[in-house]
Design a protein around this motif. Structure first.
Motif, short mmCIF file in Angstrom:
data_model
loop_
_atom_site.label_atom_id
_atom_site.label_comp_id
_atom_site.label_asym_id
_atom_site.label_seq_id
_atom_site.Cartn_x
_atom_site.Cartn_y
_atom_site.Cartn_z
N LEU A 108 0.86 -1.19 0.00
CA LEU A 108 0.00 0.00 0.00
C LEU A 108 0.89 1.24 0.00
CD1 LEU A 108 -2.82 1.28 0.21
CD2 LEU A 108 -2.63 1.08 2.70
N MET A 109 0.72 2.06 -1.01
CA MET A 109 1.47 3.31 -1.12
C MET A 109 0.57 4.45 -0.68
SD MET A 109 4.47 2.44 -2.34
CE MET A 109 5.20 3.91 -3.06
N GLN A 110 1.15 5.39 0.05
CA GLN A 110 0.41 6.56 0.53
C GLN A 110 1.13 7.81 0.06
OE1 GLN A 110 -0.20 6.96 4.83
NE2 GLN A 110 -0.16 9.17 4.58
N GLN A 111 0.33 8.83 -0.27
CA GLN A 111 0.93 10.11 -0.63
C GLN A 111 1.22 10.91 0.64
OE1 GLN A 111 -1.44 13.29 -2.53
NE2 GLN A 111 0.15 13.27 -4.11
N TYR A 112 2.46 11.37 0.73
CA TYR A 112 2.91 12.27 1.79
C TYR A 112 3.29 13.58 1.10
CZ TYR A 112 3.43 8.02 4.63
OH TYR A 112 3.21 6.86 5.31
N GLY B 258 10.92 34.76 7.67
CA GLY B 258 11.60 34.92 6.38
C GLY B 258 12.99 34.30 6.32
N ARG B 259 13.41 33.68 7.40
CA ARG B 259 14.74 33.05 7.43
C ARG B 259 14.75 31.77 6.59
NH1 ARG B 259 19.32 34.12 10.13
NH2 ARG B 259 20.67 32.37 10.64
N LEU B 260 13.59 31.12 6.51
CA LEU B 260 13.43 29.94 5.65
C LEU B 260 12.22 30.15 4.74
CD1 LEU B 260 13.89 26.99 8.20
CD2 LEU B 260 15.55 27.78 6.51
N VAL B 261 12.24 29.50 3.59
CA VAL B 261 11.08 29.44 2.71
C VAL B 261 10.80 27.96 2.44
CG1 VAL B 261 11.37 31.70 1.64
CG2 VAL B 261 12.48 29.70 0.61
N ILE B 262 9.57 27.68 2.08
CA ILE B 262 9.13 26.30 1.90
C ILE B 262 8.88 26.00 0.43
CG2 ILE B 262 7.25 24.68 2.41
CD1 ILE B 262 8.94 25.32 4.86
N GLU B 263 9.30 24.80 0.02
CA GLU B 263 8.97 24.25 -1.30
C GLU B 263 8.45 22.84 -1.03
OE1 GLU B 263 11.37 22.58 -5.12
OE2 GLU B 263 12.01 24.53 -4.38
N ILE B 264 7.19 22.57 -1.41
CA ILE B 264 6.57 21.29 -1.08
C ILE B 264 6.27 20.50 -2.35
CG2 ILE B 264 4.56 20.16 -0.04
CD1 ILE B 264 4.34 22.43 1.90
N HIS B 265 6.52 19.18 -2.26
CA HIS B 265 6.24 18.27 -3.36
C HIS B 265 5.50 17.04 -2.83
CE1 HIS B 265 8.86 20.33 -6.24
NE2 HIS B 265 9.62 20.58 -5.18
N PRO B 266 4.49 16.55 -3.58
CA PRO B 266 3.88 15.27 -3.20
C PRO B 266 4.93 14.17 -3.30
CG PRO B 266 2.59 16.40 -4.89
CD PRO B 266 3.89 17.13 -4.76
N TRP B 267 4.86 13.21 -2.38
CA TRP B 267 5.86 12.14 -2.33
C TRP B 267 5.15 10.87 -1.91
CZ3 TRP B 267 8.26 9.79 2.20
CH2 TRP B 267 9.41 9.03 1.89
N TRP B 268 5.46 9.79 -2.57
CA TRP B 268 4.82 8.50 -2.29
C TRP B 268 5.79 7.58 -1.55
CZ3 TRP B 268 -0.25 7.66 -3.35
CH2 TRP B 268 -0.88 8.58 -4.19
N ALA B 269 5.26 6.86 -0.57
CA ALA B 269 6.06 5.87 0.16
C ALA B 269 5.16 4.72 0.57
CB ALA B 269 6.70 6.49 1.40
N ALA B 270 5.77 3.56 0.70
CA ALA B 270 5.04 2.36 1.12
C ALA B 270 4.64 2.50 2.58
CB ALA B 270 5.90 1.13 0.92
N LYS B 271 3.39 2.27 2.85
CA LYS B 271 2.85 2.39 4.21
C LYS B 271 3.45 1.31 5.10
CE LYS B 271 0.02 4.67 6.80
NZ LYS B 271 0.40 5.99 7.17
N GLY B 272 4.01 1.73 6.23
CA GLY B 272 4.55 0.78 7.19
C GLY B 272 6.03 0.45 7.02
N PHE B 273 6.64 0.86 5.90
CA PHE B 273 8.07 0.60 5.73
C PHE B 273 8.83 1.56 6.63
CE2 PHE B 273 6.59 -2.13 2.72
CZ PHE B 273 7.40 -2.43 1.66
N LYS B 274 10.00 1.16 7.10
CA LYS B 274 10.78 1.96 8.02
C LYS B 274 12.15 2.28 7.44
CE LYS B 274 8.63 -0.36 11.87
NZ LYS B 274 7.76 0.33 12.63
N LEU B 275 12.77 3.34 7.96
CA LEU B 275 14.13 3.67 7.57
C LEU B 275 15.07 2.62 8.14
CD1 LEU B 275 14.20 7.49 8.32
CD2 LEU B 275 14.15 6.41 6.09
N ARG B 276 16.14 2.34 7.42
CA ARG B 276 17.13 1.39 7.94
C ARG B 276 18.45 2.07 8.07
NH1 ARG B 276 16.46 -3.53 3.95
NH2 ARG B 276 15.10 -2.25 2.74
#
Length: 184
Positions: A85-89, A166-184
């Motif tokens: 299952l892939m979810q959009q983040y 104003g010290r930071l600005v944001i750039e956002i992109h949709p990103w898909w990842a498998a639900k429940g997978f963890k970083l290794r």
């Protein structure tokens, strides 16, 4: 769940087998649907053990995400034949802003407020991971927002005190990842 308790009890019994003073292992558990801890008594000593909650089925998880407004899709993993299952983040890139003339004390205060904001996003379940990059480039760090819409991610990211200043600005992109997978 019962199998886990039986196996845990058996392992505990084997661990204590050589001690002649060991009483039988008594396991006192709650109803399986609400099971979170088990109390085990050995030698008149109570030991509490956390037991993982049962994982949601694929179907239930997908339905829950849909009900909350998340976009998903799935595919079959060629190697394991499991349905993934892939979810959009939403991945927010925190980039250097144009207002970087704060004195050291102001910059430190903004950094403190920035970290508090990121902690709040994580604690509320809106962000899953945040962190700075290890170089001194224009992109200073990222936050991965676990929210159903770009509008919500943008609003939360722009509420960051560093962004407001104003010290930071944001750039956002949709990103898909498998639900429940963890970083290794």
């Amino acid at each position: 769940m019962k199998n886990i308790l039986i196996m845990f009890s058996f392992l505990l019994f084997l661990t204590c087998k050589n001690n002649n003073n060991v009483e039988p292992v008594n396991v006192n558990v709650q109803d399986e649907d609400t099971l979170k801890t088990a109390e085990i008594k050995v030698d008149s000593m109570a030991v509490k053990s956390e037991i993982a909650e049962p994982t949601k089925s694929y179907k239930a998880l997908k339905a829950e995400l849909k009900a909350k407004g998340f976009e998903t899709f799935d595919y079959v993993d060629e190697k394991t034949k499991d349905t993934v299952l892939m979810q959009q983040y939403f991945m927010a890139f925190l980039k250097s802003g144009t207002v970087r003339n704060q004195n050291e004390e102001e910059a430190q205060q903004l950094q403190k407020e920035h970290l508090a904001h990121l902690r709040k996003m994580y604690d509320l379940g809106y962000a899953d991971i945040s962190g700075p990059f290890g170089d001194d480039g224009a992109i200073r760090g990222i936050t991965i927002y676990n929210v159903p819409t770009l509008k919500m991610a943008d609003s939360l990211a722009n509420a960051d005190p560093m962004v407001k200043a104003g010290r930071l600005v944001i750039e956002i992109h949709p990103w898909w990842a498998a639900k429940g997978f963890k970083l290794r």
